[in-house]
Design an enzyme around this catalytic site. Sequence first.
Site, PDB file in Angstrom:
ATOM      1  N   THR A 139      12.901 -76.579 -14.210  1.00 36.35           N
ATOM      2  CA  THR A 139      12.299 -77.271 -13.068  1.00 36.35           C
ATOM      3  C   THR A 139      11.108 -78.108 -13.515  1.00 36.35           C
ATOM      4  O   THR A 139      10.989 -79.283 -13.163  1.00 36.35           O
ATOM      5  CB  THR A 139      11.837 -76.252 -12.009  1.00 36.35           C
TER       6      THR A 139
ATOM      7  N   TYR B 215      21.077 -75.719  -2.659  1.00 32.70           N
ATOM      8  CA  TYR B 215      21.579 -76.451  -1.500  1.00 32.70           C
ATOM      9  C   TYR B 215      22.830 -75.828  -0.883  1.00 32.70           C
ATOM     10  O   TYR B 215      22.953 -75.729   0.332  1.00 32.70           O
ATOM     11  CB  TYR B 215      21.858 -77.936  -1.844  1.00 32.70           C
TER      12      TYR B 215
ATOM     13  N   TYR C 224      17.975 -67.174 -12.947  1.00 34.92           N
ATOM     14  CA  TYR C 224      16.723 -67.730 -12.426  1.00 34.92           C
ATOM     15  C   TYR C 224      16.807 -67.756 -10.909  1.00 34.92           C
ATOM     16  O   TYR C 224      17.632 -68.462 -10.333  1.00 34.92           O
ATOM     17  CB  TYR C 224      16.524 -69.128 -13.004  1.00 34.92           C
TER      18      TYR C 224
ATOM     19  N   ARG D  56      12.878 -72.941  -3.565  1.00 34.04           N
ATOM     20  CA  ARG D  56      13.384 -74.261  -3.941  1.00 34.04           C
ATOM     21  C   ARG D  56      14.882 -74.399  -3.716  1.00 34.04           C
ATOM     22  O   ARG D  56      15.374 -75.503  -3.494  1.00 34.04           O
ATOM     23  CB  ARG D  56      13.051 -74.561  -5.408  1.00 34.04           C
TER      24      ARG D  56
ATOM     25  N   LYS E  80      14.576 -64.572 -14.586  1.00 31.15           N
ATOM     26  CA  LYS E  80      13.307 -65.142 -14.167  1.00 31.15           C
ATOM     27  C   LYS E  80      13.246 -65.022 -12.655  1.00 31.15           C
ATOM     28  O   LYS E  80      14.018 -65.645 -11.940  1.00 31.15           O
ATOM     29  CB  LYS E  80      13.205 -66.614 -14.589  1.00 31.15           C
TER      30      LYS E  80
ATOM     31  N   ILE F 115       7.467 -66.786 -17.362  1.00 28.03           N
ATOM     32  CA  ILE F 115       7.897 -68.159 -17.629  1.00 28.03           C
ATOM     33  C   ILE F 115       7.014 -69.043 -16.768  1.00 28.03           C
ATOM     34  O   ILE F 115       7.121 -69.053 -15.547  1.00 28.03           O
ATOM     35  CB  ILE F 115       9.392 -68.345 -17.347  1.00 28.03           C
TER      36      ILE F 115
END
Length: 292
Positions: free
Chosen positions: A44, A107, A133, A138, A161, A203
């Site tokens: 990201t 999405y 992750y 997000r 993560k 991270i």
Amino acid sequence: MITGSIVAIVTPMTETGEIDHKALEVLVERQVSAGTSAIVSVGTSGEASTLSVAEHTDVIRRTIDVVAGRVPVIAGTGANSTSEAIHLTKSAHAAGANGALLVTPYYVKPPQEGLYQHFRAVAEAVDIPQYLYNVPSRTGCDMLPSTVARLAEVPNIVGLKEAAGDLDRVRDLVALGLEDFALYSGDDGTARASMLAGFHGNISVTANVAPREMARMCAAALAGDAESASEIDAALVGLHSALFAEPNPIPVKWALAEMGLMPGGIRLPLVPLDQWHHEDVRAALRSAGLLD
């Protein structure tokens, strides 16, 4: 197992948006010399969403070349299409990455079974260590601990993560008792507490600007030295907040440019940091001893 401070490194760009390979070399060398344990390339923070597939692989390859085996390089290869995630992961493997970090499909909001099948399909298609992750703020998709436990049984899925920023979630994941499975915080603000609770590292976005300090904080937390970890982290708290004044990587790219480490380029639909936030980020950098 990789432990400690792992930087989610930015992809530096010129003011006109071209990838700045010389600045990338400077940033990578700074991380290695500061004691960063590993580098995540084109996640990201690395602006994966604005790079072409060719650029994506090229940045990973160039990062690996500069690192030259001194620390592991984990490639961001997630996508909301399983076939695209497989393609990116194969490309990263061919480039010599030490592992791949795959975000939950964004999405499309797959159910837990869809997440399981997606990650298992990528793992079975590419023989490289893979890290899950989870960043629901997000992606609009939250991977639950029960799904993580199922995926941990896949041999080359080796870690997670977790970026929900929820210490209850951290405790739930630690309580799973997964053997040889790395748990990393993806939220700088709760990273110290997460490691003291049993996570193996962080991270980090903040490590882009303060790599040495983040490495020291993580080392103290992992050693169980809560007092030292808290003392180091106290100088970084302002950064943990200011670097998210606007969506990542907008503030951290501006901060690195302000520090003279790279140009200020960023690609649409991202835009440079709004002037309204400039002094807040500067103040956080000064508080951390990174700006005069």
